[in-house]
Write an enzyme that holds these catalytic residues in place. Structure first.
Site, PDB file in Angstrom:
ATOM      1  N   ASN A 193     -12.038  -3.240   9.827  1.00  0.00           N
ATOM      2  CA  ASN A 193     -10.779  -2.612  10.279  1.00  0.00           C
ATOM      3  C   ASN A 193      -9.784  -3.727  10.596  1.00  0.00           C
ATOM      4  O   ASN A 193     -10.000  -4.535  11.491  1.00  0.00           O
ATOM      5  CB  ASN A 193     -11.023  -1.735  11.511  1.00  0.00           C
ATOM      6  CG  ASN A 193      -9.729  -1.067  11.969  1.00  0.00           C
ATOM      7  OD1 ASN A 193      -8.777  -1.749  12.347  1.00  0.00           O
ATOM      8  ND2 ASN A 193      -9.684   0.240  11.904  1.00  0.00           N
ATOM      9  N   ASP A 229       0.830  -1.207   0.000  1.00  0.00           N
ATOM     10  CA  ASP A 229       0.000   0.000   0.000  1.00  0.00           C
ATOM     11  C   ASP A 229       0.864   1.257   0.000  1.00  0.00           C
ATOM     12  O   ASP A 229       0.590   2.232  -0.709  1.00  0.00           O
ATOM     13  CB  ASP A 229      -0.921   0.006   1.233  1.00  0.00           C
ATOM     14  CG  ASP A 229      -1.743  -1.266   1.315  1.00  0.00           C
ATOM     15  OD1 ASP A 229      -1.756  -2.017   0.330  1.00  0.00           O
ATOM     16  OD2 ASP A 229      -2.362  -1.510   2.361  1.00  0.00           O
TER      17      ASP A 229
HETATM   18  P1  ADP Z   1      -8.215   0.108   4.704  1.00  0.00           P
HETATM   19  O1  ADP Z   1      -8.551  -1.119   3.946  1.00  0.00           O
HETATM   20  O2  ADP Z   1      -9.076   1.265   4.289  1.00  0.00           O
HETATM   21  O3  ADP Z   1      -6.762   0.430   4.698  1.00  0.00           O
HETATM   22  P2  ADP Z   1      -7.828  -0.371   7.548  1.00  0.00           P
HETATM   23  O4  ADP Z   1      -8.598  -1.272   8.442  1.00  0.00           O
HETATM   24  O5  ADP Z   1      -6.434  -0.745   7.286  1.00  0.00           O
HETATM   25  O6  ADP Z   1      -8.660  -0.232   6.191  1.00  0.00           O
HETATM   26  O7  ADP Z   1      -7.832   1.108   8.147  1.00  0.00           O
HETATM   27  C1  ADP Z   1      -9.041   1.825   8.279  1.00  0.00           C
HETATM   28  C2  ADP Z   1      -8.932   2.843   9.402  1.00  0.00           C
HETATM   29  O8  ADP Z   1      -8.145   3.992   8.989  1.00  0.00           O
HETATM   30  C3  ADP Z   1     -10.277   3.439   9.781  1.00  0.00           C
HETATM   31  O9  ADP Z   1     -10.992   2.594  10.661  1.00  0.00           O
HETATM   32  C4  ADP Z   1      -9.848   4.757  10.435  1.00  0.00           C
HETATM   33  O10 ADP Z   1      -9.434   4.547  11.765  1.00  0.00           O
HETATM   34  C5  ADP Z   1      -8.635   5.161   9.626  1.00  0.00           C
HETATM   35  N1  ADP Z   1      -9.038   6.130   8.574  1.00  0.00           N
HETATM   36  C6  ADP Z   1      -9.120   5.927   7.257  1.00  0.00           C
HETATM   37  N2  ADP Z   1      -9.535   7.049   6.598  1.00  0.00           N
HETATM   38  C7  ADP Z   1      -9.708   7.989   7.536  1.00  0.00           C
HETATM   39  C8  ADP Z   1     -10.131   9.366   7.519  1.00  0.00           C
HETATM   40  N3  ADP Z   1     -10.464   9.992   6.388  1.00  0.00           N
HETATM   41  N4  ADP Z   1     -10.185  10.026   8.689  1.00  0.00           N
HETATM   42  C9  ADP Z   1      -9.869   9.394   9.837  1.00  0.00           C
HETATM   43  N5  ADP Z   1      -9.457   8.123   9.918  1.00  0.00           N
HETATM   44  C10 ADP Z   1      -9.391   7.417   8.801  1.00  0.00           C
HETATM   45  P1  NG1 Z   2      -5.636  -3.168   3.381  1.00  0.00           P
HETATM   46  O1  NG1 Z   2      -6.787  -4.003   3.124  1.00  0.00           O
HETATM   47  O2  NG1 Z   2      -5.615  -1.978   2.502  1.00  0.00           O
HETATM   48  O3  NG1 Z   2      -5.497  -2.742   4.819  1.00  0.00           O
HETATM   49  C1  NG1 Z   2      -3.631  -5.082   3.595  1.00  0.00           C
HETATM   50  C2  NG1 Z   2      -2.127  -4.844   3.774  1.00  0.00           C
HETATM   51  C3  NG1 Z   2      -1.313  -5.053   2.481  1.00  0.00           C
HETATM   52  C4  NG1 Z   2      -1.645  -6.389   1.835  1.00  0.00           C
HETATM   53  C5  NG1 Z   2      -3.174  -6.512   1.693  1.00  0.00           C
HETATM   54  C6  NG1 Z   2      -3.588  -7.859   1.170  1.00  0.00           C
HETATM   55  C7  NG1 Z   2      -1.306  -3.204   5.374  1.00  0.00           C
HETATM   56  C8  NG1 Z   2      -1.042  -1.777   5.634  1.00  0.00           C
HETATM   57  N1  NG1 Z   2      -1.881  -3.485   4.209  1.00  0.00           N
HETATM   58  O4  NG1 Z   2      -4.272  -4.009   2.931  1.00  0.00           O
HETATM   59  O5  NG1 Z   2       0.081  -4.985   2.761  1.00  0.00           O
HETATM   60  O6  NG1 Z   2      -1.103  -7.461   2.564  1.00  0.00           O
HETATM   61  O7  NG1 Z   2      -3.847  -6.313   2.936  1.00  0.00           O
HETATM   62  O8  NG1 Z   2      -3.028  -8.104  -0.085  1.00  0.00           O
HETATM   63  O9  NG1 Z   2      -0.998  -4.047   6.193  1.00  0.00           O
HETATM   64 MG    MG Z   3      -5.206  -0.685   5.544  1.00  0.00          MG
END
Ligand code: ADP
Ligand code: NG1
Ligand code: MG
Length: 489
Positions: free
Chosen positions: A241, A198
């Site tokens: 999350n 990412d």
């Molecule tokens: P993703 O697949 O979108 O990366 P993650 O579970 O890794 O999902 O992370 C999502 C978390 O990032 C949200 O629950 C929130 O805490 C934080 N986040 C993402 N976008 C925002 C935003 N615009 N403002 C505040 N927090 C955010």
């Molecule tokens: P998302 O779903 O965007 O949080 C995660 C991992 C990637 C990769 C993918 C699955 C983090 C920050 N991101 O992504 O490195 O393993 O899942 O392909 O851990």
């Molecule tokens: Mg993520």
């Protein structure tokens, strides 16, 4: 400068004159009493193929989205961090921070990270890199439009934007690859052991092409996509999350254990160190297909207990936990190793196939980036459709494997994939899964009818959402460029 003349530093541009920037600027002034000094912008991403294999050392094929995290920033002359979000559901955060040791990243009582923890991850990693106390601080106001917790990497865009803001404020020049690697490390402070895809695409993305990303050393090679191919992202309406549960880390450590067992049984084990599935392949000098056979040979069982794994690796439970497991997976007693390793090796094969077919399209000179033999880059001919079909089948194969072997799909994702099939459109879950989005590949001329079909059959019929609202959950996308800094010139 890189070999092709493009700068290898995050580009610094003039502040764009648009409504979003104006609104963010106004909000910043409301919060802090003066104008921001600079902005950072980091895009979300969609991964076309290569899921859950970056942390095993295998190449992935993502592209950056138009949706991003935009942060307005100012430097203050005391070592404090003040964080705001334009969305009022996200609370303010303030603390005195002189060095990385001042930052303790703690989740809420249910184990879910506070939103600002992602900002703290970026700041902590940047301060750790600086390796000195700072005397100045930052005021940040965040405006994010990447759908959160949806597999489009809102988390990494937020972590990376915060890290980039601090490095820029402290005048630390880093190349895109250096900062991408640093941000991958930063995000592990949230608790998940991600692989770096990412953050890599966030900084190395280029407009109009996906990137084939390889590791150690981190490298991105542009991949042109067939001219007639359109990519559509559709939200399953389920959020996940990844740092709030141990689903993600469980998969990471199952891959580690599978790698260690194959290495041990195939006579390639070294010392008491973590070894990835790709390192085992390299050590044995095998093809990916050979590795698939070795999984069947050395990991025949559907389920392994902790005791069985200790026996095979000749370690005690304490050593197993210390070396291979993470704090949130230490208590697990059963592991699926065959299924996870099979997914990884077979998904790595699919990535190579996908890339090969994209580059074949390119070398044919027939239908990439508007250079089509028919002059306008469109490809109504059978050959173009055939390539879309080949790439699509690889994506369907990926989804099937993620659902059955990696067990990271969700009923809504499977439903979206099945509804897509009714239109002969191939799709797959993208990102980590357990909710989030699908990415679908369809011929350009079919995009509108495909989106209408999803709206009617998934959002309206299945989720009871009206058409106008449904339209915000599904969009066609083209590859965007990576992170940038905006500064008044
Ligand atoms: P993703 O697949 O979108 O990366 P993650 O579970 O890794 O999902 O992370 C999502 C978390 O990032 C949200 O629950 C929130 O805490 C934080 N986040 C993402 N976008 C925002 C935003 N615009 N403002 C505040 N927090 C955010
Ligand atoms: P998302 O779903 O965007 O949080 C995660 C991992 C990637 C990769 C993918 C699955 C983090 C920050 N991101 O992504 O490195 O393993 O899942 O392909 O851990
Ligand atoms: Mg993520």
């Amino acid at each position: 400068m890189s070999a092709n003349g493009a700068s290898d530093k995050v580009p610094i541009r003039g502040i764009p004159n648009n409504e979003r920037i104006s609104r963010l600027k106004e909000r910043f002034i409301q919060e802090f009493g003066y104008e921001p000094l600079f902005f950072v912008r980091v895009p979300g991403r969609v991964n076309l193929i290569g899921e859950h294999i970056d942390y095993c050392g295998y190449p992935v094929l993502p592209m950056a989205l138009e949706q991003d995290i935009l942060i307005a920033a100012a430097i203050q002359n005391k070592p404090e961090l003040h964080v705001r979000n334009v969305n009022n559901k996200y609370s303010n955060y303030e603390a005195e921070i002189k060095s990385c040791e001042d930052i303790n990243i703690i989740s809420d009582p249910n184990g879910k990270p506070f939103w600002y923890n992602y900002v703290l991850c970026g700041v902590k990693g940047a301060l750790e890199f600086l390796d000195r106390d700072v005397t100045s601080g930052l005021q940040l106001c965040v405006d994010g439009i990447v759908p959160p917790a949806s597999g489009l990497s809102s988390s990494s865009a937020l972590v990376s934007a915060a890290c980039l803001a601090l490095l820029y404020a402290q005048n630390v020049p880093l190349s895109k690859t250096e900062i991408a690697s640093l941000c991958a490390k930063c995000e592990r402070y949230i608790g998940t052991q991600g692989g770096g895809m990412d953050q890599a695409i966030a900084f190395l993305a280029e407009k109009n092409c996906a990137q084939y990303i390889t590791w150690q050393p981190l490298n991105a090679t542009p991949v042109a996509l067939p001219e007639n191919a359109a990519f559509v992202v559709a939200h399953s309406l389920a959020e996940a999350n990844k740092a709030a549960t141990n689903d993600f880390n469980r998969r990471v450590i199952e891959c580690r254990l599978a790698a260690k067992i194959i290495a041990t049984c195939a006579g390639a084990a070294t010392d008491n160190k973590i070894i990835t599935l790709s390192q085992v392949q390299n050590k044995l000098d095998n093809t990916l297909e050979d590795m698939v056979n070795l999984v069947h040979k050395h990991l025949p069982k559907d389920l392994y207990t902790k005791e069985e794994i200790c026996d095979i690796l000749n370690v005690n439970e304490y050593e197993l936990e210390q070396v291979y497991l993470t704090p949130n997976t230490k208590h697990l007693s059963e592991f699926k190793l065959k299924q996870r390793a099979l997914h990884v090796y077979e998904e790595a094969i699919r990535v190579e196939e996908f890339r090969k077919h994209c580059s074949q399209t390119m070398s044919n000179g027939t239908k990439v980036n508007g250079n089509g033999v028919n002059g306008n880059g469109s490809c109504e001919n059978g050959e173009g459709k055939e390539i879309i079909d080949v790439l699509g089948k690889l994506m369907s194969g990926s989804h099937h494997s993620l659902k059955e072997l990696y067990e990271c799909s969700h009923d809504n994702l499977d439903h979206l994939v099945n509804i897509s099939k009714e239109m002969n459109v191939h799709s797959r879950l993208t990102g980590a899964g357990w909710g989030g989005c699908i990415i679908a590949l369809c011929p350009k001329e079919k995009v509108c009818s495909y989106i209408d079909h999803l709206i009617e059959n998934f959002y309206e019929k299945h989720c009871n959402i009206d058409k106008s609202q449904a339209k915000s959950y599904v969009f066609a996308t083209i590859p965007n460029h990576g992170a940038e800094i905006y500064l008044s010139k």
